[in-house]
Design a protein around this motif. Sequence first.
Motif, short mmCIF file in Angstrom:
data_model
loop_
_atom_site.label_atom_id
_atom_site.label_comp_id
_atom_site.label_asym_id
_atom_site.label_seq_id
_atom_site.Cartn_x
_atom_site.Cartn_y
_atom_site.Cartn_z
N GLU A 249 0.88 -1.17 -0.11
CA GLU A 249 -0.01 0.00 0.11
C GLU A 249 0.86 1.45 0.11
OE1 GLU A 249 -3.34 0.16 2.43
OE2 GLU A 249 -3.93 -2.06 2.78
N LEU A 250 2.07 1.11 -0.19
CA LEU A 250 3.18 2.32 -0.14
C LEU A 250 3.42 2.52 -1.64
CD1 LEU A 250 4.72 4.27 1.72
CD2 LEU A 250 6.67 2.60 1.66
N ASN A 251 3.50 3.71 -1.96
CA ASN A 251 4.02 3.91 -3.09
C ASN A 251 5.49 4.43 -3.24
OD1 ASN A 251 4.23 4.98 -5.83
ND2 ASN A 251 3.49 6.96 -5.32
N ALA A 252 6.19 3.40 -3.50
CA ALA A 252 7.61 3.34 -3.37
C ALA A 252 8.41 2.71 -4.43
CB ALA A 252 8.30 2.85 -2.13
N THR A 253 9.77 2.97 -4.87
CA THR A 253 10.30 2.29 -5.83
C THR A 253 11.07 1.06 -5.18
OG1 THR A 253 12.66 3.57 -5.42
CG2 THR A 253 11.08 4.46 -6.79
N GLU B 159 13.89 1.86 -2.87
CA GLU B 159 13.27 2.31 -1.62
C GLU B 159 12.55 1.32 -0.88
OE1 GLU B 159 11.76 6.81 -2.91
OE2 GLU B 159 10.43 5.14 -3.41
N ARG B 160 11.97 0.12 -1.38
CA ARG B 160 11.37 -0.86 -0.43
C ARG B 160 12.33 -1.65 0.02
NH1 ARG B 160 6.11 -2.25 -2.10
NH2 ARG B 160 5.33 -0.75 -4.00
N GLU B 161 13.40 -1.82 -0.90
CA GLU B 161 14.69 -2.84 -0.25
C GLU B 161 15.44 -1.89 0.83
OE1 GLU B 161 17.63 -5.25 0.92
OE2 GLU B 161 15.70 -5.71 -0.31
N ASN B 162 15.48 -0.77 0.90
CA ASN B 162 16.16 0.09 2.00
C ASN B 162 15.30 0.10 3.15
OD1 ASN B 162 18.18 1.71 3.00
ND2 ASN B 162 17.46 3.65 2.10
N ILE B 163 13.94 0.19 3.00
CA ILE B 163 12.92 0.12 4.08
C ILE B 163 13.10 -1.13 4.73
CG2 ILE B 163 10.44 0.19 4.95
CD1 ILE B 163 10.08 2.33 2.49
N ASN C 214 12.99 6.68 10.01
CA ASN C 214 12.01 7.61 10.18
C ASN C 214 12.55 8.68 9.16
OD1 ASN C 214 10.57 6.51 12.26
ND2 ASN C 214 11.84 7.27 13.96
N ASP C 215 13.76 8.86 8.95
CA ASP C 215 14.08 9.93 8.13
C ASP C 215 13.66 9.56 6.70
OD1 ASP C 215 15.45 11.39 10.20
OD2 ASP C 215 17.54 10.86 9.67
N MET C 216 13.93 8.40 6.35
CA MET C 216 13.51 7.88 5.09
C MET C 216 12.08 8.28 4.90
SD MET C 216 14.30 4.45 2.99
CE MET C 216 13.71 4.52 1.33
N LEU C 217 11.28 7.45 5.93
CA LEU C 217 9.76 7.61 5.45
C LEU C 217 9.17 8.89 5.82
CD1 LEU C 217 8.93 4.32 7.73
CD2 LEU C 217 8.64 4.65 5.16
N ASP C 218 9.92 9.92 6.55
CA ASP C 218 9.21 11.45 6.64
C ASP C 218 9.29 12.00 5.18
OD1 ASP C 218 8.65 11.19 9.44
OD2 ASP C 218 10.73 12.17 9.83
N SER C 219 10.34 11.38 4.44
CA SER C 219 10.45 11.99 3.07
C SER C 219 9.53 11.67 1.91
CB SER C 219 11.83 11.82 2.45
OG SER C 219 11.86 10.40 2.22
N MET C 220 8.65 10.55 2.44
CA MET C 220 7.75 9.99 1.65
C MET C 220 6.11 10.33 2.07
SD MET C 220 9.49 6.30 1.44
CE MET C 220 8.42 5.67 -0.09
N GLY C 221 6.08 11.24 3.10
CA GLY C 221 4.73 11.63 3.38
C GLY C 221 4.28 11.42 4.94
N ASP C 222 3.06 11.70 4.94
CA ASP C 222 2.33 11.28 6.17
C ASP C 222 1.19 10.50 6.05
OD1 ASP C 222 1.76 11.18 9.15
OD2 ASP C 222 1.20 13.13 9.12
N THR C 223 1.13 9.45 6.10
CA THR C 223 -0.11 8.32 5.80
C THR C 223 -0.30 7.42 6.93
OG1 THR C 223 0.94 6.65 4.61
CG2 THR C 223 0.13 8.87 3.28
N PRO C 224 -1.16 6.73 7.09
CA PRO C 224 -1.55 5.63 8.25
C PRO C 224 -0.29 4.59 7.95
CG PRO C 224 -3.53 6.33 7.58
CD PRO C 224 -2.50 7.15 6.47
N ILE D 187 2.58 4.65 6.50
CA ILE D 187 3.83 5.22 6.82
C ILE D 187 4.20 5.17 8.35
CG2 ILE D 187 5.37 7.29 6.82
CD1 ILE D 187 4.61 7.84 4.03
N ALA D 188 3.03 5.44 8.99
CA ALA D 188 3.03 5.77 10.52
C ALA D 188 3.16 4.23 10.75
CB ALA D 188 1.85 6.37 10.98
#
Length: 396
Positions: free
Chosen positions: A174-178, A181-185, A198-208, A210-211
């Motif tokens: 459900e995350l819009n990521a390359t 980015e997915r491998e890094n997460i 947190n730094d990486m996910l903060d750069s991708m927005g604020d959604t449930p 990501i939280a």
Amino acid sequence: MRKYDLITPEGTKDFLFEECLVRHETEAKLYDIFKSKGYYELTTPALEFYDVFQTESGHYPQERLYKLTDSKGRLLVMRPESTMPIARVIATRLKDASLPIRLFYNQSVYRFESALKGRSNEIVQAGIELIGSASHMADLEMVSTAIEVLESCTETSFSLEIGDAGIFKELMGELNATEDERENIRYLIETKNYPALNDMLDSMGDTPVIAALKRLPAMFGGEEVFDKASELYSNERIDIMLDDLKKMYNEISNLIGNGKLTIDLGMVNNADYYTGIIIKGYLEGYGEEVLSGGRYNKLLADYGYDIPAIGFGVNIDAITKVAVKENPREVKPADVIIFAEEGFEMKALDIAKKLRTEENLTVEIALCDNIESTREYARKKKIGKIIFVDNENLEV
């Protein structure tokens, strides 16, 4: 000029006498456990085609693989793990076998590890694969067998972690990521690197979603994890996964007690083919897992045979290290050494054979020039009995 003829490559080591003895004892224990449960042994080649490890469900980065080419210029690798080659075998040579198929293996795997982590690049790995069943009973069989393996390999304490790879994958879906980015997460969650995650996910927005991903690495502990997870993120599929995992947790707790069992929802494996339950086992005195595995229901479909599977692998070298530390011992010397006078060599060999077969003794043949040197050798090697062979077959 030879520069590296007296050392081993980085990430490898020589195993000497006691370590080899303990390793064989460990392998024998696991062999007996696996055979007693109806598993049959399989061995795959150390060399595989590179393509075996580049599937849709999971792949190994080139940087972690030992690579070479064959006589036709095709790219080969030293197998970095055992599950994917076994999936290849199942989908080809065993495609017509009755299901489920129970297999076990004991073989070396080769992959480049970070020098900073101190891990070996060559590991002896034993494990089992249960192919063709997606049932809860199959999961229970796998986890209970993992517990039996851990119990057999330590005189002190062990612990087990369980999680579900499907929760992470559902969130990532459900995350819009390359792909990068997915491998890094995944890596940051696996290593529980909270600040970088947190730094990486903060750069991708604020959604449930990501939280939820931010909190996922902290979702570990006892039964209270399930209450926290229900507040983390909810949809029908995740709720079913959590219910199934809680059921497994309660059942396994009855086997080993809550103190040895942990839930970790942030447990994501670098082998991306896992789809359901993940298990990791630990021994006291060793900082990393010695056992890991889980359910992989999509992997065999990548090889043309769409059936579910579950399995785990055991790091034999790690268990050997723990066992040597727990119970240091010396390699047992020979029971007897036989010295033969000139002309009586064949008689000495015949006596040695009888002692080995009839009395189950370990017998050395003396290679010294005289009986005095043989006595000195026996003293140094702590051999308690010398047989001197001549016309009278004198024992001393």
